[in-house]
Design an enzyme around this catalytic site. Structure first.
Site, short mmCIF file in Angstrom:
data_model
loop_
_atom_site.label_atom_id
_atom_site.label_comp_id
_atom_site.label_asym_id
_atom_site.label_seq_id
_atom_site.Cartn_x
_atom_site.Cartn_y
_atom_site.Cartn_z
N VAL A 169 2.22 -2.91 -1.65
CA VAL A 169 1.25 -3.27 -0.63
C VAL A 169 -0.08 -2.51 -0.82
O VAL A 169 -1.15 -3.12 -0.86
CB VAL A 169 1.83 -2.98 0.78
CG1 VAL A 169 0.91 -3.49 1.85
CG2 VAL A 169 3.19 -3.62 0.93
N HIS A 201 -6.86 -29.30 16.31
CA HIS A 201 -7.47 -29.83 15.10
C HIS A 201 -8.98 -29.64 15.18
O HIS A 201 -9.57 -29.94 16.22
CB HIS A 201 -7.18 -31.32 14.94
CG HIS A 201 -7.90 -31.92 13.77
ND1 HIS A 201 -7.46 -31.74 12.48
CD2 HIS A 201 -9.04 -32.66 13.70
CE1 HIS A 201 -8.30 -32.36 11.65
NE2 HIS A 201 -9.27 -32.92 12.36
P1 NAI Z 1 5.46 -0.20 -1.89
O1 NAI Z 1 6.86 0.17 -1.70
O2 NAI Z 1 4.86 -1.33 -1.17
O3 NAI Z 1 5.18 -0.47 -3.45
C1 NAI Z 1 5.43 0.47 -4.46
C2 NAI Z 1 5.50 -0.23 -5.80
O4 NAI Z 1 5.49 0.74 -6.83
C3 NAI Z 1 6.79 -1.05 -5.97
O5 NAI Z 1 6.47 -2.35 -6.42
C4 NAI Z 1 7.58 -0.25 -6.99
O6 NAI Z 1 8.39 -1.04 -7.81
C5 NAI Z 1 6.45 0.40 -7.80
N1 NAI Z 1 6.85 1.62 -8.49
C6 NAI Z 1 7.64 2.63 -8.04
N2 NAI Z 1 7.74 3.61 -8.97
C7 NAI Z 1 6.97 3.21 -10.01
C8 NAI Z 1 6.64 3.80 -11.28
N3 NAI Z 1 7.13 5.00 -11.64
N4 NAI Z 1 5.83 3.12 -12.11
C9 NAI Z 1 5.32 1.92 -11.77
N5 NAI Z 1 5.61 1.31 -10.59
C10 NAI Z 1 6.39 1.96 -9.71
O7 NAI Z 1 4.66 1.16 -1.63
P2 NAI Z 1 3.12 1.45 -1.35
O8 NAI Z 1 2.26 0.33 -1.82
O9 NAI Z 1 2.89 2.82 -1.88
O10 NAI Z 1 3.04 1.46 0.23
C11 NAI Z 1 3.78 2.44 0.96
C12 NAI Z 1 4.25 1.91 2.29
O11 NAI Z 1 3.15 1.70 3.13
C13 NAI Z 1 5.00 0.62 2.16
O12 NAI Z 1 6.25 0.76 2.78
C14 NAI Z 1 4.16 -0.39 2.89
O13 NAI Z 1 4.95 -1.28 3.63
C15 NAI Z 1 3.27 0.46 3.78
N6 NAI Z 1 1.98 -0.19 3.89
C16 NAI Z 1 1.89 -1.34 4.63
C17 NAI Z 1 0.71 -2.03 4.70
C18 NAI Z 1 0.67 -3.32 5.46
O14 NAI Z 1 1.52 -3.53 6.29
N7 NAI Z 1 -0.28 -4.19 5.20
C19 NAI Z 1 -0.51 -1.55 4.03
C20 NAI Z 1 -0.28 -0.39 3.24
C21 NAI Z 1 0.92 0.26 3.21
#
Ligand code: NAI
Length: 458
Positions: free
Chosen positions: A176, A437
Site C-alpha cells: 500500500v 445519472h
Molecule cells: P504492505 O504489507 O502493504 O506491503 C509490503 C510489501 O512489501 C508486500 O507486498 C511484501 O511482499 C513486500 N516485501 C516484504 N519484504 C520484502 C523484501 N525483503 N523485499 C521486497 N519486498 C518485500 O506494507 P506497507 O506498504 O509497508 O504498509 C504498512 C501497513 O500500513 C499496511 O498494513 C497497510 O495496510 C497500512 N497502510 C494503509 C493505507 C491505506 O489504507 N490506504 C495506506 C498506507 C499504509
C-alpha cells in the site's frame, strides 16, 4: 476515538500521547494524522493536480503555459492540513472533556483499583486508571543492514518530506505505502522502480482487479519488478545502491537518489513495560487480545495496529469505540468481514469482502458480474475511464460476498458495497435500487446487474 467514546459514556477519561511537532507542542492523531493517511492523501491530491495540468488539461481545452512545481508550497499545504487535523483532535478532546497528557506512557504497576501509569513528557507524573486502552500503533519495518535515516533511506515519514523530486526513486515493497508514495513521486517527475519480493502483484487483492491495476500502473510509467530478492544495500554520499536479483536470478545493481522501504510495519510495544506488568504479546510481537480486544490483564484492552488484524485507521477506530462501549457494559461490535480496504493510487483500488480466489479456496459457489468505467457516462465526462466494478455473489442465495473496484473515486464508491454487505443485501437488491445519472455509482448498479447477466449499458 476510544477516549472520546469513553468520555461520551460518562467515564473520567485521560489520553496520553507523546507525538510532538518540531516545536515540541503536541501533535495528536498518531501515524494516520502526522505521517500516514492524511499527509499522503494531501500529496496524492497535489501531485494528481500537477499531472492533470501537465497531461490532461489540454484535452479539456485548457492551455497551461509555464507549468512549474513549487514543492515547498506543496509540502507546506500538506503540513497545514496535518495541523488542522491535530487541532481538530484538541478541540474534540475539549468538547468531550477528555484530559490530555503530552508524554510517553508506560505501566508502573497494578495498584488497588487499576494500574499506575507513568507519563514522561516535559515533566513526569503518575496517573491511575481503572481501565487501560493501549493504542500505540506501529512503526515502519526496516530491512536488515538498511536502517532508516530519512535522508536517503526513507520510511513513510521521510517519503512525505522530500524537499525536491528525486530523479531516480527506488521503492522496496509493492504494498500500500510503496504504491501510494511511488505514485506521488512518479507524478511529480521521478523515475520510479518498485522492487517486490512476491511473484504476484497485490496478492491480497482480487486477481482480476490486481491485474487491471498492474496494467494501468505500468502504462503510467511505474517500473514494477516482481519476484526480486534484495541483496546488499549500500549508502553513498548522495545515493543508495541496491543489489538485487530478478525473478530469473539475474543480478542487478541499481543506483537511486532516494530509496523508500515499505515492507510492512511492526507493532509499537517497546517502552510500555509490558514485561513488568505481565502483559502478554503474541508470537509475532503484537499485544495478544481476544475477539473483544481484551488482553491477558484484567481491564487492559488493546486496539489498532498494535493488535492482530489489518493495519487500517478505520479498523482501529471501530475497535476503540467498541472497547469503550464494552467497558460501559454495552455490546460494542466490529464486523471484520465488512472492513473496506482502499489503496489511494490513481485510479484507486477499493474492496470489501472476499476475493474470487478466496471464494474458490473456501469452496463457495459464486456468480461474478463486472462493469467497466469505459461504459459509464460520468467517467467519460471526468476523463477517467480506467478500471471496473466487480461483484461476487453467492450462486444460490445471491448474497453479496465481495465487491472489488479499481477506478475513479473507488474509495467513495465502496461505501455503498459496505452498507449492502452489512445489511446482507443480494446483488439483485443493488441492481433494483435507483442510482443517480450520470454518476460513477451507476457502474456499481451495472456490475450488480451483470451478476445476473443483464447489464443494460454494456
Ligand atoms: P504492505 O504489507 O502493504 O506491503 C509490503 C510489501 O512489501 C508486500 O507486498 C511484501 O511482499 C513486500 N516485501 C516484504 N519484504 C520484502 C523484501 N525483503 N523485499 C521486497 N519486498 C518485500 O506494507 P506497507 O506498504 O509497508 O504498509 C504498512 C501497513 O500500513 C499496511 O498494513 C497497510 O495496510 C497500512 N497502510 C494503509 C493505507 C491505506 O489504507 N490506504 C495506506 C498506507 C499504509
Amino acid at each position: 476515538m476510544a477516549a472520546i467514546r469513553a468520555a461520551q459514556l460518562g467515564f473520567s477519561t485521560a489520553c496520553i500521547d507523546a507525538w510532538s511537532t518540531d516545536k515540541g507542542t503536541p501533535a495528536l492523531g498518531g501515524t494516520c494524522t502526522n505521517v500516514g493517511c492524511i499527509p499522503s492523501k494531501a500529496l496524492l491530491q497535489s501531485s494528481e493536480h500537477y499531472e492533470h495540468a501537465g497531461h490532461s488539461f489540454a484535452d479539456h481545452g485548457i492551455e497551461v503555459k509555464g507549468l512549474a512545481l513549487n514543492i515547498g508550497q506543496m509540502l507546506a499545504r500538506k503540513n497545514t492540513i496535518v495541523k488542522q487535523n491535530n487541532d481538530g483532535i484538541v478541540y474534540l478532546f475539549k468538547k468531550n472533556k477528555v484530559t490530555f497528557f503530552h508524554g510517553h506512557g508506560s505501566f508502573t504497576k497494578a495498584v488497588e483499583g487499576g494500574y499506575e501509569i507513568k507519563v514522561v513528557g516535559k515533566t513526569e507524573e503518575s496517573i491511575v486508571g481503572k481501565h487501560i486502552v493501549l493504542a500505540t500503533g506501529s512503526n515502519a519495518r526496516a530491512l536488515p543492514g538498511a536502517e532508516f535515516d530519512e535522508e536517503l533511506i526513507l520510511s513513510n515519514t521521510g517519503a512525505l518530506e522530500l524537499p525536491a523530486v528525486p530523479k531516480k526513486l527506488g521503492v522496496i515493497g509493492a504494498g500500500v505505502i510503496g504504491l501510494e508514495m511511488g505514485s506521488v513521486w512518479r507524478r511529480l517527475g521521478a523515475d520510479v522502480t518498485v522492487l517486490e519480493a512476491l511473484p504476484t502483484f497485490l496478492g491480497a487483492v482480487d486477481e482480476q482487479i490486481a491485474k487491471e491495476a498492474h496494467k494501468l500502473f505500468v502504462k503510467q510509467g511505474l517500473s514494477i519488478n516482481l519476484g526480486v530478492k534484495i541483496g546488499e544495500i549500500v549508502k553513498g554520499k548522495n545515493d543508495v545502491t541496491v543489489n538485487y536479483s530478478d525473478d530469473k536470478g539475474t543480478v542487478h545493481v541499481a543506483v537511486f537518489d532516494k530509496l523508500i522501504v515499505s515492507i510492512g510495519r511492526t507493532p509499537n510495544t517497546n517502552g510500555l513495560n509490558a514485561d513488568g506488568v505481565g502483559l502478554k504479546l503474541d508470537e509475532r510481537g503484537f499485544i495478544a487480545v481476544d475477539g473483544d480486544c481484551k488482553t491477558n490483564l484484567p481491564n487492559v484492552w488493546a486496539v489498532g495496529d498494535v493488535v492482530r488484524g489489518p493495519m487500517l485507521a478505520h479498523k482501529a477506530e471501530e475497535e476503540g469505540v467498541a472497547v469503550a462501549e464494552r467497558i460501559a457494559g454495552q455490546h460494542g461490535h466490529v464486523n471484520f468481514n465488512t472492513i473496506p480496504w482502499v489503496i489511494y493510487t490513481s485510479p484507486e483500488i477499493a474492496w470489501v469482502g472476499r476475493t474470487e480466489q478466496q471464494l474458490k479456496a473456501d469452496g463457495v459457489a459464486y456468480k461474478a458480474g463486472t462493469f467497466p468505467f469505459m461504459a459509464n457516462g460520468r467517467a467519460r465526462a471526468l476523463g477517467d475511464t480506467s478500471g471496473m466494478v466487480k461483484f461476487l455473489a453467492d450462486a444460490t442465495t445471491d448474497e453479496i460476498l465481495g465487491v472489488h473496484i479499481v477506478g475513479p473515486m473507488a474509495s467513495e464508491l465502496i461505501a455503498e458495497a459496505v452498507v449492502a454487505m452489512e445489511f446482507k443485501a443480494s446483488a439483485e437488491d443493488i441492481a433494483r435500487i435507483c442510482h443517480a445519472h450520470p454518476s460513477l455509482s451507476e457502474a456499481t448498479k451495472e456490475a450488480a446487474l451483470a451478476v445476473d447477466k443483464r447489464s443494460l449499458n454494456f
